[in-house]
Design an enzyme around this catalytic site. Sequence first.
Site, PDB file in Angstrom:
ATOM      1  N   GLU A  65       0.826  -1.207   0.000  1.00  0.00           N
ATOM      2  CA  GLU A  65       0.000   0.000   0.000  1.00  0.00           C
ATOM      3  C   GLU A  65       0.863   1.261   0.000  1.00  0.00           C
ATOM      4  O   GLU A  65       0.500   2.275  -0.611  1.00  0.00           O
ATOM      5  CB  GLU A  65      -0.951   0.008   1.192  1.00  0.00           C
ATOM      6  CG  GLU A  65      -2.050  -1.034   1.124  1.00  0.00           C
ATOM      7  CD  GLU A  65      -1.613  -2.395   1.633  1.00  0.00           C
ATOM      8  OE1 GLU A  65      -0.420  -2.554   1.972  1.00  0.00           O
ATOM      9  OE2 GLU A  65      -2.456  -3.305   1.685  1.00  0.00           O
ATOM     10  N   PRO A 269      12.234 -14.056  -0.660  1.00  0.00           N
ATOM     11  CA  PRO A 269      11.121 -14.194   0.278  1.00  0.00           C
ATOM     12  C   PRO A 269      10.336 -12.884   0.416  1.00  0.00           C
ATOM     13  O   PRO A 269      10.917 -11.789   0.349  1.00  0.00           O
ATOM     14  CB  PRO A 269      11.805 -14.564   1.600  1.00  0.00           C
ATOM     15  CG  PRO A 269      13.139 -15.107   1.202  1.00  0.00           C
ATOM     16  CD  PRO A 269      13.532 -14.335  -0.017  1.00  0.00           C
ATOM     17  N   ARG A 270       9.046 -13.013   0.606  1.00  0.00           N
ATOM     18  CA  ARG A 270       8.181 -11.839   0.759  1.00  0.00           C
ATOM     19  C   ARG A 270       8.547 -11.036   2.000  1.00  0.00           C
ATOM     20  O   ARG A 270       8.577  -9.811   1.972  1.00  0.00           O
ATOM     21  CB  ARG A 270       6.725 -12.305   0.834  1.00  0.00           C
ATOM     22  CG  ARG A 270       5.720 -11.261   1.291  1.00  0.00           C
ATOM     23  CD  ARG A 270       5.554 -10.167   0.281  1.00  0.00           C
ATOM     24  NE  ARG A 270       4.476  -9.254   0.655  1.00  0.00           N
ATOM     25  CZ  ARG A 270       4.388  -8.006   0.248  1.00  0.00           C
ATOM     26  NH1 ARG A 270       5.330  -7.512  -0.546  1.00  0.00           N
ATOM     27  NH2 ARG A 270       3.394  -7.239   0.595  1.00  0.00           N
ATOM     28  N   LEU A 312      15.825  -5.047   0.749  1.00  0.00           N
ATOM     29  CA  LEU A 312      14.537  -4.372   0.618  1.00  0.00           C
ATOM     30  C   LEU A 312      14.598  -3.346  -0.516  1.00  0.00           C
ATOM     31  O   LEU A 312      15.635  -2.747  -0.758  1.00  0.00           O
ATOM     32  CB  LEU A 312      14.161  -3.667   1.918  1.00  0.00           C
ATOM     33  CG  LEU A 312      13.517  -4.512   3.029  1.00  0.00           C
ATOM     34  CD1 LEU A 312      13.348  -3.681   4.276  1.00  0.00           C
ATOM     35  CD2 LEU A 312      12.179  -5.080   2.586  1.00  0.00           C
ATOM     36  N   GLY A 313      13.482  -3.158  -1.181  1.00  0.00           N
ATOM     37  CA  GLY A 313      13.394  -2.094  -2.182  1.00  0.00           C
ATOM     38  C   GLY A 313      14.095  -2.378  -3.489  1.00  0.00           C
ATOM     39  O   GLY A 313      14.373  -1.445  -4.252  1.00  0.00           O
ATOM     40  N   GLU A 314      14.384  -3.649  -3.765  1.00  0.00           N
ATOM     41  CA  GLU A 314      15.101  -3.977  -5.006  1.00  0.00           C
ATOM     42  C   GLU A 314      14.328  -4.957  -5.887  1.00  0.00           C
ATOM     43  O   GLU A 314      14.920  -5.673  -6.688  1.00  0.00           O
ATOM     44  CB  GLU A 314      16.486  -4.545  -4.695  1.00  0.00           C
ATOM     45  CG  GLU A 314      17.482  -3.513  -4.215  1.00  0.00           C
ATOM     46  CD  GLU A 314      18.921  -4.003  -4.282  1.00  0.00           C
ATOM     47  OE1 GLU A 314      19.775  -3.224  -4.722  1.00  0.00           O
ATOM     48  OE2 GLU A 314      19.183  -5.182  -3.922  1.00  0.00           O
TER      49      GLU A 314
END
Length: 424
Positions: A65, A269-270, A312-314
């Site tokens: 979100e 992984p999520r 994260l963020g990649e």
Amino acid sequence: MPGLSHTVYNLLVQLAQPLLRRKLARRAVAEPGYAVAVPERFGHYTQPPEASSELVWVHAVSLGESRAAGILIQALREALPGVRILLTHGTATGRAEGQRLLRAGDVQVWQPWDTPAAVQRFLRHFRPRLGLLMETEVWPNLVLQSSAAGVPLALVNARMSDKSLRSALRWASLMRPTYGALAAVWAQTEDDAGRLRALSATVQAVTGNLKFDAQPDAAQCAQAQTWRSGLTRPVLMLASSREGEEAQWLKALRTVPSALQQAQWLIVPRHPQRVEEVEDLLWQAGLTVSRRSSWSAAGPQGTAEVWLGDSLGEMALYYSLADAALLGGSFAPLGGQNLIEASACACPVFMGPHTFNFAEVAQQAEAEGAARRVPDMVQAVEQAVGAVADTVGMQAWRSQALAFTQAHKGAARRVAALVKDLLA
């Protein structure tokens, strides 16, 4: 006066506050972000109170979100120069992503826990002009107290699955007045609109999905293309995998033993707190592993059988590196993940049977050739290995995936115009 169901709900959320504090403390062990500014969750702030009502409040509960909110906020800044944003979240990953969206004058705090007192303190402190709730975040006191305070709330990029509708209708005496008190509802699809109307929501517009307007990080895409040029095998990705799916993948390898020789596998992984667990599972299965955090600027080196995404963020980097992806969350009964980002990076998707959280997008992607449905993980691995062996066919499929996202852009501009009208 609140009805009986609302009274019962208020009692439950009040009694749950000590449990929430304990849950936050437990989660903070793996994710320290949950220990940050805990009093904010109960309506107590260190920021000075707002002197005037000028903040546009955007609530984005978690990572997905927050990424959608980033698309909307960019469109709002273009439509409303100088707008100040009040950004709220419920998860640590959502808050971390939201920090990247802030500019001077913006404010970021946790979503208030849904008691009347905490929500009232939040509203009095920040005095937002209006609130934009992303996708599904409809909380009874958040909505009803905002309505009582004269703060109009719009449900933006709104979606409602059949499962969520059935769940909400079990508390119809609480949820129908809540959805009915929203000042505006702007749905992703006509099907979402129909289900939202069943909860007494007044749906003014079907605007499409904001996530189609996302632009993948250009630097990450370019980096991945540079690395791809030096690879000798195609890359297959298990994307945003959820608990149990890595074990399914390992089992599938026993059925398709050539899969490790015919492709380089990448698992992302999520949830980042599961990376250690997934790595241990892979080593125990006798596989060699190379983590993203160990790669140099030259990219993955060596002969590890599995690359493990631990950053994260990649996701744009990972999707651009992969020839095709297996969609996490869709092979266990968890509802799937959003596949739009994969398509925006020209990465075709194999999805399992469970995509109820993103049913319309999954159906659209399948109908327009960006994704293929498979019954289980074994078929996903088998078909993915076969697909990447067909170089010409894969190039055509990648073009179809990219065309899918291009065809559905425009929601951000439409929603920003509706927000501007609501403010006026």
